[in-house]
Motif scaffolding. Structure first.
Motif, PDB file in Angstrom:
ATOM      1  N   UNK A 181       1.009  -1.021   0.026  1.00  0.00           N
ATOM      2  CA  UNK A 181       0.132  -0.183  -0.180  1.00  0.00           C
ATOM      3  C   UNK A 181       0.936   1.202  -0.023  1.00  0.00           C
ATOM      4  N   UNK A 182       0.650   2.110  -1.103  1.00  0.00           N
ATOM      5  CA  UNK A 182       1.628   3.400  -1.189  1.00  0.00           C
ATOM      6  C   UNK A 182       0.944   4.430  -0.929  1.00  0.00           C
ATOM      7  N   UNK A 183      -0.540   4.520  -0.758  1.00  0.00           N
ATOM      8  CA  UNK A 183      -1.165   5.588  -0.451  1.00  0.00           C
ATOM      9  C   UNK A 183      -2.615   5.274   0.482  1.00  0.00           C
ATOM     10  N   UNK A 184      -2.821   6.089   1.495  1.00  0.00           N
ATOM     11  CA  UNK A 184      -4.062   5.830   2.241  1.00  0.00           C
ATOM     12  C   UNK A 184      -4.731   7.323   2.440  1.00  0.00           C
ATOM     13  N   UNK A 185      -5.938   7.634   1.830  1.00  0.00           N
ATOM     14  CA  UNK A 185      -6.297   8.734   1.784  1.00  0.00           C
ATOM     15  C   UNK A 185      -7.917   8.573   2.242  1.00  0.00           C
ATOM     16  N   UNK A 186      -8.192   8.108   3.425  1.00  0.00           N
ATOM     17  CA  UNK A 186      -9.742   7.878   3.863  1.00  0.00           C
ATOM     18  C   UNK A 186     -10.603   9.051   3.483  1.00  0.00           C
ATOM     19  N   UNK A 187     -10.078  10.190   3.610  1.00  0.00           N
ATOM     20  CA  UNK A 187     -10.784  11.463   3.310  1.00  0.00           C
ATOM     21  C   UNK A 187     -11.300  11.827   1.834  1.00  0.00           C
ATOM     22  N   UNK A 188     -10.551  11.270   1.064  1.00  0.00           N
ATOM     23  CA  UNK A 188     -10.865  11.328  -0.448  1.00  0.00           C
ATOM     24  C   UNK A 188     -11.316   9.797  -0.920  1.00  0.00           C
ATOM     25  N   UNK A 189     -11.552   8.776   0.167  1.00  0.00           N
ATOM     26  CA  UNK A 189     -12.114   7.372  -0.201  1.00  0.00           C
ATOM     27  C   UNK A 189     -11.102   6.932  -1.381  1.00  0.00           C
ATOM     28  N   UNK A 190      -9.854   6.861  -0.987  1.00  0.00           N
ATOM     29  CA  UNK A 190      -8.896   6.342  -2.085  1.00  0.00           C
ATOM     30  C   UNK A 190      -7.756   5.539  -1.388  1.00  0.00           C
ATOM     31  N   UNK A 191      -7.541   4.270  -1.859  1.00  0.00           N
ATOM     32  CA  UNK A 191      -6.248   3.544  -1.531  1.00  0.00           C
ATOM     33  C   UNK A 191      -5.536   3.037  -2.614  1.00  0.00           C
ATOM     34  N   UNK A 192      -4.280   3.373  -2.741  1.00  0.00           N
ATOM     35  CA  UNK A 192      -3.396   2.971  -3.969  1.00  0.00           C
ATOM     36  C   UNK A 192      -2.373   1.840  -3.382  1.00  0.00           C
ATOM     37  N   UNK A 193      -2.210   0.979  -4.310  1.00  0.00           N
ATOM     38  CA  UNK A 193      -1.077  -0.163  -3.727  1.00  0.00           C
ATOM     39  C   UNK A 193      -0.538  -0.609  -5.229  1.00  0.00           C
ATOM     40  N   UNK A 194       0.789  -1.431  -4.647  1.00  0.00           N
ATOM     41  CA  UNK A 194       1.249  -2.194  -5.836  1.00  0.00           C
ATOM     42  C   UNK A 194       1.456  -3.450  -5.690  1.00  0.00           C
ATOM     43  N   UNK A 195       1.015  -4.228  -6.481  1.00  0.00           N
ATOM     44  CA  UNK A 195       1.409  -5.630  -6.173  1.00  0.00           C
ATOM     45  C   UNK A 195       2.481  -6.435  -7.122  1.00  0.00           C
ATOM     46  N   UNK A 196       3.388  -7.072  -6.991  1.00  0.00           N
ATOM     47  CA  UNK A 196       4.607  -7.598  -7.566  1.00  0.00           C
ATOM     48  C   UNK A 196       4.437  -9.041  -7.678  1.00  0.00           C
ATOM     49  N   UNK A 197       4.543  -9.634  -8.971  1.00  0.00           N
ATOM     50  CA  UNK A 197       4.395 -11.234  -9.317  1.00  0.00           C
ATOM     51  C   UNK A 197       5.639 -11.758  -8.698  1.00  0.00           C
ATOM     52  N   UNK A 198       5.554 -13.032  -8.242  1.00  0.00           N
ATOM     53  CA  UNK A 198       6.737 -13.783  -7.600  1.00  0.00           C
ATOM     54  C   UNK A 198       7.609 -13.827  -8.652  1.00  0.00           C
ATOM     55  N   UNK A 199       7.411 -14.412  -9.973  1.00  0.00           N
ATOM     56  CA  UNK A 199       8.520 -15.060 -10.990  1.00  0.00           C
ATOM     57  C   UNK A 199       9.334 -13.862 -11.546  1.00  0.00           C
ATOM     58  N   UNK A 200       8.557 -13.219 -12.483  1.00  0.00           N
ATOM     59  CA  UNK A 200       9.284 -12.104 -13.228  1.00  0.00           C
ATOM     60  C   UNK A 200       9.134 -10.918 -12.585  1.00  0.00           C
TER      61      UNK A 200
END
Length: 250
Positions: A181-200
């Motif tokens: 999770x790279x950003x939590x903005x509850x006031x704006x109703x927004x959460x941003x995140x990154x998911x990284x694959x295991x192999x590549x």
């Protein structure tokens, strides 16, 4: 006593087939780490992946050609080598083949959103996506049509709770899924995140948007790959898992 004649050349070729199959397996397996940890360009990594497939096919073909001439007799090592070459070669070739077959069944898109009319916008992720081959903007109507046809079940989620509680649930699910999770903005109703694959080590960016709807909350999620024309269905699967977890969250 009758002794079945043997063919030394066939036994040597069988061992060569075994070596080729093992090398192919190592090449296919190494393609991901070469990109993820050593920074090999993705196109070059895919080329390594492809050549590993070619070597695997060669190993299987040679194994099939030598398994009969080296059938069990007074020299079993050639037969065992040919048999293992077929098994290992098929295993090494199957991953590239399965990727190819899967890609033929899916649309060539890399941006999936539960709201195709107004996809959740990236804010904090814009900095992290600098230099990424795929631009952060939603591709548009053509992608929306392809998504609707391929993934009609991906739609907004409505929860009978206030947006503040919905945000907490979204955050818990994101953490449980192992997203960064790279950003939590509850006031704006927004959460941003990154998911990284295991192999590549492919990185996909995720935006979750929470809005009030009646007495409850509407949650939209968007998942977009940083590279690659087709995501092989990864983003859709990620969203489906998220939706299932969120609906089960209490």
């Amino acid at each position: 006593m009758f002794v079945r004649p043997t063919n030394p050349i066939s036994h040597r070729l069988a061992r060569l087939a075994f070596i080729a199959a093992c090398v192919a397996g190592l090449i296919v397996a190494a393609a991901g780490p070469l990109h993820r940890y050593l920074g090999l360009d993705i196109e070059a990594a895919i080329a390594v992946f492809r050549y590993g497939f070619y070597v695997a096919v060669a190993g299987v073909a040679l194994g099939l050609a030598t398994i009969v001439p080296t059938r069990p007799g007074d020299r079993r090592r050639g037969f065992v080598a040919a048999f293992l070459a077929i098994v290992i070669g098929v295993a090494g070739a199957w991953v590239p083949v399965s990727w190819f077959l899967w890609s033929q069944q899916l649309p060539v898109i890399n941006d999936i959103s539960s709201d195709i009319a107004d996809p959740p916008a990236m804010v904090a992720l814009l900095q992290l996506r600098r230099g990424a081959p795929n631009p952060p903007a939603y591709p548009g109507a053509a992608t929306a049509v392809l998504q609707r046809d391929a993934y009609p079940d991906i739609v907004p989620i409505v929860l009978p709770v206030a947006p503040a509680e919905a945000f907490k649930r979204v955050d818990r699910v994101a953490m449980a899924l192992g997203w960064d999770v790279v950003a939590r903005a509850p006031a704006d109703g927004r959460l941003e995140a990154v998911d990284t694959s295991e192999w590549f080590g492919f990185r996909d960016d995720i935006v979750v948007r929470i809005r009030a709807e009646g007495t409850g909350s509407r949650i939209d999620i968007r998942s977009k790959s940083r590279a690659g024309e087709s995501d092989l269905g990864v983003n859709a699967r990620r969203i489906r898992v998220f939706i299932a977890r969120l609906r089960a969250e209490r």
